[in-house]
Design a protein around this motif. Structure first.
Motif, short mmCIF file in Angstrom:
data_model
loop_
_atom_site.label_atom_id
_atom_site.label_comp_id
_atom_site.label_asym_id
_atom_site.label_seq_id
_atom_site.Cartn_x
_atom_site.Cartn_y
_atom_site.Cartn_z
N ASP A 62 83.63 -41.46 -7.32
CA ASP A 62 83.48 -40.09 -7.79
C ASP A 62 82.10 -39.61 -7.35
O ASP A 62 81.11 -39.88 -8.01
N ARG A 63 82.05 -39.00 -6.21
CA ARG A 63 80.77 -38.54 -5.70
C ARG A 63 80.57 -37.08 -6.06
O ARG A 63 81.40 -36.24 -5.72
N ARG A 64 79.49 -36.81 -6.76
CA ARG A 64 79.18 -35.43 -7.09
C ARG A 64 77.71 -35.20 -6.81
O ARG A 64 76.87 -36.01 -7.18
N ILE A 65 77.41 -34.11 -6.16
CA ILE A 65 76.01 -33.71 -6.05
C ILE A 65 75.87 -32.28 -6.54
O ILE A 65 76.84 -31.51 -6.53
N ARG A 66 74.70 -31.94 -6.98
CA ARG A 66 74.48 -30.61 -7.52
C ARG A 66 73.02 -30.23 -7.33
O ARG A 66 72.14 -31.05 -7.58
N VAL A 67 72.79 -29.00 -6.89
CA VAL A 67 71.42 -28.52 -6.79
C VAL A 67 70.82 -28.46 -8.19
O VAL A 67 71.47 -28.04 -9.15
N LEU A 68 69.58 -28.94 -8.30
CA LEU A 68 68.92 -28.96 -9.60
C LEU A 68 68.13 -27.67 -9.81
O LEU A 68 67.21 -27.37 -9.06
N ARG A 69 68.54 -26.91 -10.80
CA ARG A 69 67.81 -25.70 -11.18
C ARG A 69 67.17 -25.94 -12.54
O ARG A 69 67.85 -26.21 -13.52
N ALA A 70 65.84 -25.85 -12.56
CA ALA A 70 65.10 -26.18 -13.78
C ALA A 70 65.55 -25.34 -14.96
O ALA A 70 65.54 -25.78 -16.10
N SER A 71 65.99 -24.11 -14.70
CA SER A 71 66.38 -23.22 -15.80
C SER A 71 67.62 -23.70 -16.53
O SER A 71 67.91 -23.24 -17.63
N LEU A 72 68.36 -24.62 -15.93
CA LEU A 72 69.59 -25.10 -16.56
C LEU A 72 69.39 -26.36 -17.39
O LEU A 72 70.29 -26.80 -18.09
N ILE A 73 68.19 -26.94 -17.32
CA ILE A 73 67.98 -28.21 -18.01
C ILE A 73 67.84 -27.97 -19.52
O ILE A 73 67.06 -27.14 -19.95
N GLU A 74 68.64 -28.67 -20.29
CA GLU A 74 68.58 -28.61 -21.75
C GLU A 74 68.53 -30.03 -22.26
O GLU A 74 69.48 -30.79 -22.08
N ASP A 75 67.43 -30.39 -22.91
CA ASP A 75 67.32 -31.76 -23.41
C ASP A 75 67.97 -31.84 -24.79
O ASP A 75 67.32 -31.82 -25.81
N VAL A 76 69.29 -31.92 -24.77
CA VAL A 76 70.07 -31.91 -26.01
C VAL A 76 70.18 -33.34 -26.54
O VAL A 76 70.57 -34.24 -25.79
#
Ligand SMILES: [Zn+2]
Length: 80
Positions: A62-76
């Motif tokens: 299961d290969r997944r890559i995703r661009v990292l956008r800092a605005s989406l990070i939520e340390d839940v």
């Protein structure tokens, strides 16, 4: 992004509302799957950061890559 106090990362996903993990606006919750099994990589040609799912071995790939956008990070925190 592996939390050092959790030897077996959860497969639970943090997807509030109607968001699914393919959504461009899905939150990046580092304690939740798949981000707890991702590495952060840097594109060698444009320098953008992206997340790459690291396969832990086994029978499926299961290969997944995703661009990292800092605005989406939520340390839940993980649900108990
Ligand atoms: Zn690039």
């Amino acid at each position: 992004m592996l939390p050092e106090d959790d030897p077996e990362p959860t497969f639970a996903e943090y997807l509030p509302g109607k968001i699914d993990y393919w959504s461009a606006d899905a939150p990046v919750a580092p304690r939740y799957f798949p981000y707890n099994r991702c590495g952060v990589w840097e594109c060698s040609s444009c320098g953008r950061l992206y997340l790459r799912y690291t396969e832990g071995g086994g029978y499926f790939v299961d290969r997944r890559i995703r661009v990292l956008r800092a605005s989406l990070i939520e340390d839940v925190p993980l649900a108990a």
